[in-house]
Motif scaffolding. Structure first.
Motif, mmCIF file in Angstrom:
data_model
loop_
_atom_site.group_PDB
_atom_site.id
_atom_site.type_symbol
_atom_site.label_atom_id
_atom_site.label_comp_id
_atom_site.label_asym_id
_atom_site.label_seq_id
_atom_site.Cartn_x
_atom_site.Cartn_y
_atom_site.Cartn_z
ATOM 1 N N VAL A 1 0.841 -1.192 0.000
ATOM 2 C CA VAL A 1 0.000 0.000 0.000
ATOM 3 C C VAL A 1 0.879 1.245 0.000
ATOM 4 O O VAL A 1 1.645 1.472 0.945
ATOM 5 C CB VAL A 1 -0.939 0.030 1.234
ATOM 6 N N ALA A 2 0.757 2.034 -1.059
ATOM 7 C CA ALA A 2 1.450 3.319 -1.106
ATOM 8 C C ALA A 2 0.662 4.307 -0.269
ATOM 9 O O ALA A 2 -0.558 4.426 -0.418
ATOM 10 C CB ALA A 2 1.564 3.800 -2.549
ATOM 11 N N ARG A 3 1.363 4.987 0.625
ATOM 12 C CA ARG A 3 0.744 5.931 1.550
ATOM 13 C C ARG A 3 1.406 7.299 1.400
ATOM 14 O O ARG A 3 2.305 7.640 2.177
ATOM 15 C CB ARG A 3 0.875 5.420 2.979
ATOM 16 N N PRO A 4 0.985 8.080 0.405
ATOM 17 C CA PRO A 4 1.622 9.377 0.172
ATOM 18 C C PRO A 4 1.600 10.293 1.396
ATOM 19 O O PRO A 4 2.548 11.041 1.627
ATOM 20 C CB PRO A 4 0.821 9.986 -0.980
ATOM 21 N N GLY A 5 0.544 10.231 2.195
ATOM 22 C CA GLY A 5 0.465 11.064 3.392
ATOM 23 C C GLY A 5 1.543 10.729 4.404
ATOM 24 O O GLY A 5 2.014 11.599 5.145
ATOM 25 N N ASP A 6 1.961 9.467 4.437
ATOM 26 C CA ASP A 6 3.029 9.019 5.329
ATOM 27 C C ASP A 6 4.386 9.065 4.625
ATOM 28 O O ASP A 6 5.402 8.789 5.248
ATOM 29 C CB ASP A 6 2.786 7.584 5.786
ATOM 30 N N LYS A 7 4.377 9.330 3.340
ATOM 31 C CA LYS A 7 5.577 9.282 2.497
ATOM 32 C C LYS A 7 6.245 7.912 2.594
ATOM 33 O O LYS A 7 7.463 7.795 2.759
ATOM 34 C CB LYS A 7 6.556 10.397 2.876
ATOM 35 N N ALA A 8 5.419 6.864 2.489
ATOM 36 C CA ALA A 8 5.926 5.501 2.625
ATOM 37 C C ALA A 8 5.059 4.522 1.838
ATOM 38 O O ALA A 8 3.927 4.826 1.478
ATOM 39 C CB ALA A 8 5.942 5.101 4.095
ATOM 40 N N VAL A 9 5.632 3.343 1.605
ATOM 41 C CA VAL A 9 4.911 2.218 1.033
ATOM 42 C C VAL A 9 4.985 1.103 2.061
ATOM 43 O O VAL A 9 6.074 0.731 2.498
ATOM 44 C CB VAL A 9 5.524 1.755 -0.308
ATOM 45 N N SER A 10 3.832 0.594 2.477
ATOM 46 C CA SER A 10 3.814 -0.466 3.486
ATOM 47 C C SER A 10 3.609 -1.822 2.830
ATOM 48 O O SER A 10 3.048 -1.929 1.738
ATOM 49 C CB SER A 10 2.735 -0.208 4.544
ATOM 50 N N PHE A 11 4.080 -2.869 3.535
ATOM 51 C CA PHE A 11 3.977 -4.248 3.077
ATOM 52 C C PHE A 11 3.416 -5.078 4.218
ATOM 53 O O PHE A 11 3.867 -4.951 5.359
ATOM 54 C CB PHE A 11 5.357 -4.790 2.688
ATOM 55 N N GLY A 12 2.424 -5.911 3.919
ATOM 56 C CA GLY A 12 1.845 -6.708 4.986
ATOM 57 C C GLY A 12 0.844 -7.724 4.490
ATOM 58 O O GLY A 12 0.803 -8.072 3.320
ATOM 59 N N TRP A 13 0.003 -8.156 5.437
ATOM 60 C CA TRP A 13 -1.014 -9.175 5.178
ATOM 61 C C TRP A 13 -2.328 -8.559 4.722
ATOM 62 O O TRP A 13 -3.210 -9.265 4.250
ATOM 63 C CB TRP A 13 -1.250 -10.006 6.435
ATOM 64 N N GLY A 14 -2.469 -7.256 4.906
ATOM 65 C CA GLY A 14 -3.682 -6.543 4.515
ATOM 66 C C GLY A 14 -3.372 -5.057 4.428
ATOM 67 O O GLY A 14 -2.235 -4.631 4.630
#
Length: 129
Positions: free
Chosen positions: A40-53
């Motif tokens: 999930v790209a999260r522009p507000g957090d300036k990050a891309v997360s990786f996970g199970w959901g």
């Protein structure tokens, strides 16, 4: 789709080529270790997360965040991970990160072990055994 979700380019599009290359190498590692990961790209957090959901704190185990000359590989439950190589930094209650300046670290066994430990901790905490 939630407003905080975006694209890889929203997060890394203005980063220097070195940072994009490092992020790509780290993303390839995360995808290889969990081919079914939810990214999930999260522009507000300036990050891309990786996970199970898609849920950031309860389902994601790692994130990539661009910096000026590196990529931070962060772990949402990093304070609870084994880190014999001493790679983790940070002082928050649960989150920790590794400052990745080069591809050698991105491909290292200690970093891979951290990712696997983060995945396992997240899987166990989320009841995904």
């Amino acid at each position: 789709m939630m407003a905080i979700q975006g694209t890889w380019d929203d997060v890394f599009g203005k980063s220097p080529p070195k940072v994009v290359a490092l992020a790509s190498a780290l993303a390839a590692l995360l995808r290889a270790l969990n081919p079914a990961c939810v990214e999930v790209a999260r522009p507000g957090d300036k990050a891309v997360s990786f996970g199970w959901g898609a849920a950031k704190m309860s389902q994601a185990y790692a994130y990539l965040m661009p910096q000026k000359d590196r990529v931070n590989l962060g772990f949402y439950q990093g304070a609870n991970l084994p880190d014999p190589a001493g790679l983790l930094e940070g002082t928050g209650k649960s989150m920790r990160h590794v400052k990745v300046h080069d591809e050698a670290l991105a491909q290292s066994a200690p970093l891979r072990a951290l990712v696997l430990a983060a995945m396992e901790k997240s899987r166990a905490n989320g009841g995904l055994e």
